[in-house]
Design a protein around this motif. Structure first.
Motif, PDB file in Angstrom:
ATOM      1  N   THR A  12       0.838  -1.207   0.000  1.00  0.00           N
ATOM      2  CA  THR A  12       0.000   0.000   0.000  1.00  0.00           C
ATOM      3  C   THR A  12       0.869   1.252   0.000  1.00  0.00           C
ATOM      4  O   THR A  12       0.590   2.214  -0.731  1.00  0.00           O
ATOM      5  CB  THR A  12      -0.936   0.017   1.222  1.00  0.00           C
ATOM      6  N   ALA A  20      -3.680   0.535  -4.090  1.00  0.00           N
ATOM      7  CA  ALA A  20      -4.889   0.531  -3.264  1.00  0.00           C
ATOM      8  C   ALA A  20      -5.942  -0.316  -3.946  1.00  0.00           C
ATOM      9  O   ALA A  20      -5.894  -0.525  -5.163  1.00  0.00           O
ATOM     10  CB  ALA A  20      -5.404   1.952  -3.052  1.00  0.00           C
ATOM     11  N   ARG A  21      -6.921  -0.798  -3.149  1.00  0.00           N
ATOM     12  CA  ARG A  21      -7.938  -1.661  -3.754  1.00  0.00           C
ATOM     13  C   ARG A  21      -9.282  -1.516  -3.058  1.00  0.00           C
ATOM     14  O   ARG A  21      -9.367  -1.035  -1.922  1.00  0.00           O
ATOM     15  CB  ARG A  21      -7.507  -3.124  -3.687  1.00  0.00           C
ATOM     16  N   THR A  22     -10.325  -1.943  -3.775  1.00  0.00           N
ATOM     17  CA  THR A  22     -11.637  -2.191  -3.187  1.00  0.00           C
ATOM     18  C   THR A  22     -11.913  -3.681  -3.342  1.00  0.00           C
ATOM     19  O   THR A  22     -11.149  -4.405  -3.977  1.00  0.00           O
ATOM     20  CB  THR A  22     -12.732  -1.365  -3.869  1.00  0.00           C
ATOM     21  N   ILE A  73     -14.271   3.579  -2.445  1.00  0.00           N
ATOM     22  CA  ILE A  73     -13.344   4.156  -3.417  1.00  0.00           C
ATOM     23  C   ILE A  73     -12.642   5.370  -2.821  1.00  0.00           C
ATOM     24  O   ILE A  73     -11.428   5.553  -2.998  1.00  0.00           O
ATOM     25  CB  ILE A  73     -14.082   4.523  -4.719  1.00  0.00           C
ATOM     26  N   ALA A  93      -9.902   4.244  -0.586  1.00  0.00           N
ATOM     27  CA  ALA A  93      -8.751   3.787  -1.360  1.00  0.00           C
ATOM     28  C   ALA A  93      -7.955   4.981  -1.899  1.00  0.00           C
ATOM     29  O   ALA A  93      -6.720   4.983  -1.875  1.00  0.00           O
ATOM     30  CB  ALA A  93      -9.207   2.890  -2.507  1.00  0.00           C
ATOM     31  N   LEU A  94      -8.652   6.015  -2.354  1.00  0.00           N
ATOM     32  CA  LEU A  94      -7.969   7.204  -2.866  1.00  0.00           C
ATOM     33  C   LEU A  94      -7.221   7.944  -1.761  1.00  0.00           C
ATOM     34  O   LEU A  94      -6.209   8.607  -2.025  1.00  0.00           O
ATOM     35  CB  LEU A  94      -8.977   8.146  -3.526  1.00  0.00           C
ATOM     36  N   PRO A 130      -2.835   6.546  -3.936  1.00  0.00           N
ATOM     37  CA  PRO A 130      -2.254   5.478  -4.760  1.00  0.00           C
ATOM     38  C   PRO A 130      -1.745   5.956  -6.114  1.00  0.00           C
ATOM     39  O   PRO A 130      -2.130   7.016  -6.617  1.00  0.00           O
ATOM     40  CB  PRO A 130      -3.445   4.533  -4.953  1.00  0.00           C
ATOM     41  N   LEU A 132      -5.044   1.995  -8.678  1.00  0.00           N
ATOM     42  CA  LEU A 132      -6.250   1.633  -7.943  1.00  0.00           C
ATOM     43  C   LEU A 132      -6.833   0.362  -8.530  1.00  0.00           C
ATOM     44  O   LEU A 132      -7.145   0.304  -9.724  1.00  0.00           O
ATOM     45  CB  LEU A 132      -7.275   2.762  -8.015  1.00  0.00           C
ATOM     46  N   VAL A 176      -4.099   8.611 -11.602  1.00  0.00           N
ATOM     47  CA  VAL A 176      -4.025   7.276 -11.014  1.00  0.00           C
ATOM     48  C   VAL A 176      -4.423   6.239 -12.067  1.00  0.00           C
ATOM     49  O   VAL A 176      -5.485   6.356 -12.692  1.00  0.00           O
ATOM     50  CB  VAL A 176      -4.957   7.160  -9.788  1.00  0.00           C
ATOM     51  N   VAL A 229      -5.868   2.652 -13.277  1.00  0.00           N
ATOM     52  CA  VAL A 229      -6.971   1.847 -12.741  1.00  0.00           C
ATOM     53  C   VAL A 229      -6.942   0.464 -13.376  1.00  0.00           C
ATOM     54  O   VAL A 229      -6.839   0.323 -14.595  1.00  0.00           O
ATOM     55  CB  VAL A 229      -8.338   2.513 -13.009  1.00  0.00           C
TER      56      VAL A 229
END
Length: 261
Positions: free
Chosen positions: A76, A81-83, A162, A165-166, A170, A173, A203, A205
Motif C-alpha cells: 500500500t 490501493a484496492r476495493t 473508493i 482507497a484514494l 495510490p 487503484l 491514477v 486503474v
C-alpha cells in the motif's frame, strides 16, 4: 513504462493451480480491465498484487520495486490501493472516519504524539481530515460524513470505499467488481468517476468486472484469464473478436453477444 509488472506468477493451493505463469502489466495512467469466467483466478491475482497471497514463483514489481515478499501495508505504501467484491467498510464508524482510516499508511505522528496531543499530531490529524473530505467530495458525496457507514445506501457505500482507497494516495487503484449491485444510472456515474480518477488524479486503474458493456466502454486495454491462464490481451476490438475469448464466454454465439456489451 509499466507501473505494475508481473512475470511468470504461479499460485497453487493444496496442489490445485490457481494461476499459471501469468505475465501481465499495467502502464502508468492507464485504465485496464481483467475479465474472465467465474473461478478464472482474477481475485486471486488481485490478492497476489496486494500482498495478501504469496505466489510460489514469479515476480511482481511496482515501479520497478519487487513486492513478492512484502506485506500488504508495505505494498500500500508503494502506491497500490484496492476495493473488494463485497463492500468492506467499518459499518459502526462514520463515513469520514472510514476514509480517514485509509490514510494510516501515510501518517508520521507516533503514539507519544497522539497521547500528548502535540502540535505536530494535531496538524497531521487536521490535514488527514481535510484530505479525506476532499476525497469524499471527489467521489460525489457532499454531506452525510458523520453518518454510520452501514446506514448508507449501497451505491454510496461503494463510493465511500473508493474514497478510502484514494485516501491512501495510490498510483494504481484496483477495483474488484465495482459495478456489482449498482443501478444503470449508478454504473454511468461509475464510468465517469473512473475516467476522472485517471484524468484528474493521474491514477492508473485496474478493474475486475463482469459487466462487459462497462468494460468495453471504459478500458484502454483488456486482459483475459481462464482457469488461471492469461489467454488474451489487447484492445477492446481485439478482445471482442478473439476466438479463445469468445469460447471462454459460454460458447461462440452467446459469447459474441456478451462481449459486444
Amino acid at each position: 513504462m509499466s507501473l505494475l509488472d508481473l512475470k511468470g506468477v504461479s499460485l497453487s493451493f493444496a496442489g490445485s493451480k490457481v494461476l499459471q505463469d501469468v505475465d501481465f502489466n499495467v502502464p502508468a495512467g492507464a485504465v485496464v480491465s481483467l475479465i474472465g469466467p467465474n473461478g478464472a483466478g482474477k481475485t486471486s491475482l488481485f490478492n497476489c498484487i496486494t500482498g495478501f497471497y504469496k505466489p510460489q514463483s514469479g515476480s511482481i514489481k511496482v515501479d520497478g520495486v519487487e513486492t513478492m515478499r512484502m506485506k500488504p501495508h508495505q505494498v500500500t505504501r508503494l502506491g497500490i490501493a484496492r476495493t473488494f467484491q463485497n463492500v468492506r467498510l467499518f459499518r459502526e464508524m462514520s463515513v469520514l472516519e472510514n476514509v480517514m482510516s485509509g490514510m494510516h499508511c501515510r501518517t508520521r505522528a507516533g503514539v507519544v504524539d497522539a497521547i500528548l496531543r502535540l502540535p505536530a499530531q494535531r496538524r497531521e490529524e487536521a490535514a488527514i481530515r481535510d484530505f479525506s473530505i476532499e476525497c469524499l467530495r471527489f467521489v460525489g458525496i457532499e454531506d452525510g460524513w458523520h453518518r454510520d457507514a452501514g446506514t448508507l445506501p449501497y451505491g454510496w457505500q461503494r463510493r465511500v470505499e473508493i474514497a478510502r482507497a484514494l485516501a491512501t494516495q495510490p498510483k494504481l487503484l484496483l477495483l474488484d467488481e465495482p459495478a456489482a449491485g449498482l443501478t444503470a444510472g449508478e454504473k454511468q456515474e461509475l464510468i465517469a468517476l473512473i475516467g476522472r480518477i485517471r484524468d484528474e488524479r493521474g491514477v492508473a486503474v485496474l478493474l475486475i468486472e463482469h459487466d462487459t458493456g462497462l468494460v468495453m466502454r471504459i478500458s484502454e486495454r483488456i486482459s483475459v484469464l481462464d482457469h488461471g491462464v492469461m489467454i488474451a490481451e489487447g484492445t477492446v476490438k481485439e478482445i471482442q473478436t478473439n476466438p479463445r475469448v469468445i469460447e471462454a464466454y459460454l460458447g461462440v454465439e452467446e459469447g459474441e453477444a456478451e462481449l459486444a456489451g
